[in-house]
Design an enzyme around this catalytic site. Sequence first.
Site: not given
Length: 261
Positions: A2-3, A59, A250
Amino acid sequence: MPELPDVEVYRRRLEGGALHRAVAGVHVAAPDLLQGTSPQGLGRALNGRSFTAARRHGKYLFAVHDGDGALVLHFGMSGVLVTVSAKDEAPDYTRCVVEFTDGGRLAYSAPRKLGLIALAGSVEEFIRDRDLGPDALGLDADTLERLASGRRGGIKSWLMDQGTMAGIGNVYSDEILFQAGIHPRRAVKALEQAGFEGLQGAMDKALHGAIEAAAEPARMPADFLLPHRHDGGHCPSCGTALEHLQAAGRTAWHCPRCQRD
DNA sequence: AGGACGCCCTGTTCGC
DNA sequence: TGCGAACAGGGCGTCC
């Protein structure tokens, strides 16, 4: 993951389905997700109250209540927020449930317990305490230029730095850089030559497009990277096999042809 | 200041 | 077939 777009979908869900209903009780199945409060503390803050507004910053989701405060939710990488009717089951991995007097419920579910549940005196106070930058949705080119000034290092980590701007994570930083035609290893400084209008347009397209698609990859525009962001995926624009590298710790998926180094 | 890295967490996927 | 390692990544802390 969830962004910002996902949390905006949850915000609309909260706004459309959980305002102006009296809270009968709060049940916490995973107390370790609570930060700065306890199951009893949550109950004391929320019992008998009603949520009056649903706000989002980055967020973080805020359920503002009529007792001069807010319930704060962060979803880590696996959380979802759903409203559940009196006769329906809460989803698997439900960690916290707000029950309304009409029997309906608001359920926070998260398989991986990397999110947080907290209380805040106000949204503004929380944003200040956490040192969050401005929300990434709706930033204009001049503001982006100001946020980039003096910044050294990579553009991807800059986009994902919640203190610079709030709401962008790994997945949507990839999408924004793809839409902007910028390689994930490029430096922030390179934006000075390219100008900030392109980045602004890419952010607008990626974030608004994802929200309109309810943050569901299958519903996103045909030229979005996100649905192809996996092993064996191809660029939706030129068909080249997508590649990935490590940036800012990432996995950064990109098109080696459309996003030049 | 910013990057590399490890940790948290747990379901899923992959390799042996 | 089955077990364990690797991986996913938001956020934080540590080290350089």
